[in-house]
Motif scaffolding. Structure first.
Motif, PDB file in Angstrom:
ATOM      1  N   ASP A   1      41.416  53.369  59.247  1.00  0.00           N
ATOM      2  CA  ASP A   1      41.581  54.762  59.646  1.00  0.00           C
ATOM      3  C   ASP A   1      41.831  55.590  58.398  1.00  0.00           C
ATOM      4  O   ASP A   1      41.666  55.104  57.278  1.00  0.00           O
ATOM      5  CB  ASP A   1      42.707  54.909  60.681  1.00  0.00           C
ATOM      6  CG  ASP A   1      44.057  54.398  60.171  1.00  0.00           C
ATOM      7  OD1 ASP A   1      44.254  54.311  58.933  1.00  0.00           O
ATOM      8  OD2 ASP A   1      44.935  54.084  61.004  1.00  0.00           O
TER       9      ASP A   1
ATOM     10  N   GLN B   1      36.965  66.685  66.067  1.00  0.00           N
ATOM     11  CA  GLN B   1      37.277  65.281  65.815  1.00  0.00           C
ATOM     12  C   GLN B   1      37.708  65.065  64.368  1.00  0.00           C
ATOM     13  O   GLN B   1      38.662  64.331  64.093  1.00  0.00           O
ATOM     14  CB  GLN B   1      36.058  64.407  66.133  1.00  0.00           C
ATOM     15  CG  GLN B   1      35.720  64.329  67.612  1.00  0.00           C
ATOM     16  CD  GLN B   1      34.462  63.518  67.852  1.00  0.00           C
ATOM     17  OE1 GLN B   1      33.394  63.820  67.290  1.00  0.00           O
ATOM     18  NE2 GLN B   1      34.560  62.490  68.674  1.00  0.00           N
TER      19      GLN B   1
ATOM     20  N   ASP C   1      41.343  66.603  64.121  1.00  0.00           N
ATOM     21  CA  ASP C   1      42.466  65.981  64.823  1.00  0.00           C
ATOM     22  C   ASP C   1      42.509  64.461  64.688  1.00  0.00           C
ATOM     23  O   ASP C   1      43.582  63.870  64.756  1.00  0.00           O
ATOM     24  CB  ASP C   1      42.407  66.343  66.311  1.00  0.00           C
ATOM     25  CG  ASP C   1      42.473  67.846  66.544  1.00  0.00           C
ATOM     26  OD1 ASP C   1      43.069  68.548  65.690  1.00  0.00           O
ATOM     27  OD2 ASP C   1      41.930  68.311  67.557  1.00  0.00           O
TER      28      ASP C   1
ATOM     29  N   GLN D   1      42.013  60.380  65.528  1.00  0.00           N
ATOM     30  CA  GLN D   1      42.448  59.549  66.646  1.00  0.00           C
ATOM     31  C   GLN D   1      43.518  58.599  66.121  1.00  0.00           C
ATOM     32  O   GLN D   1      43.281  57.432  65.871  1.00  0.00           O
ATOM     33  CB  GLN D   1      41.256  58.764  67.206  1.00  0.00           C
ATOM     34  CG  GLN D   1      41.541  57.938  68.435  1.00  0.00           C
ATOM     35  CD  GLN D   1      41.438  58.731  69.713  1.00  0.00           C
ATOM     36  OE1 GLN D   1      41.027  59.889  69.704  1.00  0.00           O
ATOM     37  NE2 GLN D   1      41.823  58.123  70.815  1.00  0.00           N
TER      38      GLN D   1
ATOM     39  N   ARG E   1      37.264  58.484  59.515  1.00  0.00           N
ATOM     40  CA  ARG E   1      37.432  59.204  60.786  1.00  0.00           C
ATOM     41  C   ARG E   1      36.510  58.600  61.851  1.00  0.00           C
ATOM     42  O   ARG E   1      36.916  58.445  63.013  1.00  0.00           O
ATOM     43  CB  ARG E   1      37.066  60.667  60.605  1.00  0.00           C
ATOM     44  CG  ARG E   1      38.138  61.665  60.427  1.00  0.00           C
ATOM     45  CD  ARG E   1      39.302  61.659  61.371  1.00  0.00           C
ATOM     46  NE  ARG E   1      40.089  62.863  61.245  1.00  0.00           N
ATOM     47  CZ  ARG E   1      41.394  62.908  61.064  1.00  0.00           C
ATOM     48  NH1 ARG E   1      42.112  61.794  60.996  1.00  0.00           N
ATOM     49  NH2 ARG E   1      42.025  64.056  60.950  1.00  0.00           N
TER      50      ARG E   1
ATOM     51  N   GLU F   1      38.148  55.660  63.363  1.00  0.00           N
ATOM     52  CA  GLU F   1      39.240  55.971  64.287  1.00  0.00           C
ATOM     53  C   GLU F   1      38.734  56.126  65.715  1.00  0.00           C
ATOM     54  O   GLU F   1      39.438  55.783  66.673  1.00  0.00           O
ATOM     55  CB  GLU F   1      39.951  57.262  63.864  1.00  0.00           C
ATOM     56  CG  GLU F   1      40.771  57.122  62.598  1.00  0.00           C
ATOM     57  CD  GLU F   1      41.431  58.420  62.172  1.00  0.00           C
ATOM     58  OE1 GLU F   1      42.007  58.445  61.074  1.00  0.00           O
ATOM     59  OE2 GLU F   1      41.371  59.417  62.941  1.00  0.00           O
ATOM     60  N   PHE F   2      37.522  56.638  65.864  1.00  0.00           N
ATOM     61  CA  PHE F   2      36.955  56.839  67.196  1.00  0.00           C
ATOM     62  C   PHE F   2      36.143  55.628  67.659  1.00  0.00           C
ATOM     63  O   PHE F   2      35.403  55.709  68.642  1.00  0.00           O
ATOM     64  CB  PHE F   2      36.087  58.104  67.212  1.00  0.00           C
ATOM     65  CG  PHE F   2      36.887  59.369  67.126  1.00  0.00           C
ATOM     66  CD1 PHE F   2      37.463  59.920  68.263  1.00  0.00           C
ATOM     67  CD2 PHE F   2      37.098  59.994  65.908  1.00  0.00           C
ATOM     68  CE1 PHE F   2      38.226  61.089  68.180  1.00  0.00           C
ATOM     69  CE2 PHE F   2      37.847  61.154  65.818  1.00  0.00           C
ATOM     70  CZ  PHE F   2      38.420  61.708  66.958  1.00  0.00           C
TER      71      PHE F   2
END
Length: 522
Positions: free
Chosen positions: A353, A419, A422, A424, A452, A455-456
């Motif tokens: 992440d 996305q 913010d 995840q 990023r 993270e999703f």
């Protein structure tokens, strides 16, 4: 290159992109043969790089610690570092140039997954002979230092001892000094030495003496590549991306290249995508029976190496710091319940992440040649250094790479600005000013964008990140001297069956399946 310090990148068609001070860019034409051949996979990010103020703030946010723990065993963090060093190793550093043909020099300056960071230029090369035993086939091993009632243990340290000063005696006698940068990657290198030596020792007697080294090396290299393809890559990347590239071919990187042509290394991989491992590093480890309950701190893993530290002041690794591989890899995957440790003792990597652990905010200056840089200086922050290096080479942004890949027929969901803002469970950008935040959301640094994306995707690379990593690995295997890509009928013979060979299988073979060797301290 012994340390991860100020680097330069010879990018084909662009010349030498060098860094000085805080990542200022300097381009010069290379008159001599380049030290290592990089290329640019996608477009340039000219005019799209974040300012120093943004790099500093973003670096501080990323290195503030926190983040989730993943399901990936921690050993894969440092296996990834070993793989990276194998890919970026410039074999000409250990070659006797006057005896090397120009074509061999070109190949030696190119990325491949052929373990030249382990073998150097081979036992016949005068400069690499020092890595081998007198028989010219076995790799040298080292012996640990007796301490606290624990005897010296042969085979559990890197070979050392050349020179007359204590510092010289500490230096590992291995092709790539970066593999002694921290103890975890050094112990990984020790395991690979042991793997080669055991493969050599178990060859059939029918293999002629003159062919035994080459036969062993090919077996070792192909099993290593199979492990990367089927075990390492599917853990850090979306498995569907791995399968797509290995089954259907590359769409983005060196498409249509003659398989035996010399590969290059895309800067998008080196400077961004394969820095995924930085987010996997833990601040501390349950290292072995003695340094338990988090006592194996990251700082100590640097200290008990010779490139990143000083082996605690000793000439060899003290015996109480030998790795317990049962705590780094899950041997339950191989059905070895007797080689499992309680869950409370097992080390799992941090999730992939946008966060890195706090100790990486203040790297030991010895790891990057930055002596005299005070604690708290951005140049000691690994995240800031990564962002500065991307600016140096004018790396494409995440948005540029996503657009580029779509134009090549690779389709995946692009990250929306919300996305990127913010995330995840990763970094929150609320301490950036609105102007700074808008700049990051519009032109997102590629490394940050790739993290990023992960993270999703439950902590695995997808989209841009997965495609860059897998295609680069595929091409590096294809262009290696021994290659499972060019030899698709090859299958492993040292694992449980002819389709399975994982890192745990490599370790089981190397350490003879014995608990006393995988965890010699108990």
């Amino acid at each position: 290159m012994e340390k991860h310090g100020s680097e330069s990148y010879f990018v084909l068609g662009e010349g030498l992109l060098g860094e000085s001070g805080e990542g200022r860019t300097l381009a010069v034409a290379a008159k001599a043969a380049p030290p290592f051949r990089f290329s640019r996979m996608g477009p340039k990010g000219t005019g799209r790089q974040p300012s120093r103020a943004i790099r500093k703030k973003l670096g501080e946010l990323m290195a503030a610690g926190g983040g989730e723990t993943s399901a990936i065993p921690s050993g894969f963090t440092y296996l990834g570092q070993f793989i990276d060093h194998d890919l970026t190793f410039d074999k000409t550093n250990v070659m006797l140039g006057t005896h090397v043909a120009p074509t061999a020099l070109l190949q030696a300056r190119s990325p491949s997954l052929d373990l030249d960071s382990l073998y150097g230029a081979g036992p016949q090369d005068p400069e690499s002979a020092k890595f081998y035993e007198a028989d010219g086939m076995h790799l040298k091993t080292g012996t640990t230092e007796a301490i606290d009632g624990i005897a010296a243990k042969p085979g559990f340290d890197l070979p050392r001892g050349a020179g007359s000063t204590l510092k010289a005696k500490r230096k590992a006698i291995i092709p790539d000094p970066r593999n002694d940068e921290n103890l975890a990657v050094a112990q990984t290198h020790c395991a690979m030495i042991r793997f080669h030596n055991r493969v050599l020792d178990t060859l059939p007697a029918s293999v002629p003496t003159a062919q035994r080294f080459a036969t062993a090396r090919e077996l070792v290299t192909k099993h290593y590549q199979w492990m990367i393809k089927t075990d390492y890559l599917p853990r850090v990347c979306r498995p569907s991306a791995v399968n797509n590239v290995f089954n259907s071919g590359r769409k983005v990187f060196e498409v249509g290249a003659t398989p035996t042509d010399v590969p290059t290394m895309p800067i998008e991989f080196s400077v961004a995508a394969f820095r995924l491992g930085h987010s996997m590093v833990r601040a501390s480890y349950n290292w072995n029976k003695i340094f338990d309950l988090g006592a194996g701190s990251l700082d100590l893993l640097f200290t008990f190496s010779a490139t990143g530290g000083n082996l605690g002041g000793l000439p060899h690794l003290p015996s109480n710091w030998i790795a317990d591989f049962r705590r780094l890899y899950d041997f339950g995957e191989a059905g070895k319940a007797n080689l499992k440790v309680p869950a409370s003792k097992f080390n799992r990597a941090k999730a992939i992440d946008t966060r890195i652990v706090d100790p990486l905010r203040n790297l030991p200056p010895s790891t990057f040649g930055g002596s005299g840089i005070p604690s708290g200086d951005p140049q000691r922050n690994l995240a800031f250094r990564n962002l500065a290096r991307a600016r140096m080479v004018r790396l494409a942004t995440g948005q540029q790479m996503a657009t580029f890949m779509k134009s090549k027929g690779v389709n995946f969901p692009r990250l929306k600005k919300a996305q990127i803002r913010d995330g995840q469970g990763g970094v929150v950008l609320d301490t950036l000013s609105k102007t700074q935040r808008d700049a990051v959301l519009t032109n997102t640094p590629l490394w940050f964008y790739i993290l990023r994306e992960a993270e999703f995707n439950g902590g695995q690379l997808r989209g841009c990140g997965a495609r860059i990593v897998v295609e680069t690995m595929h091409r590096a295997m294809e262009g290696s001297t021994a290659s499972i890509v060019r030899d698709p009928t090859w299958h492993p013979t040292l694992g449980p069956n002819n389709t399975t060979f994982r890192m745990v299988d490599l370790l089981l073979f190397a350490f003879e399946g014995k608990k006393t060797l995988l965890a010699p301290l108990g």
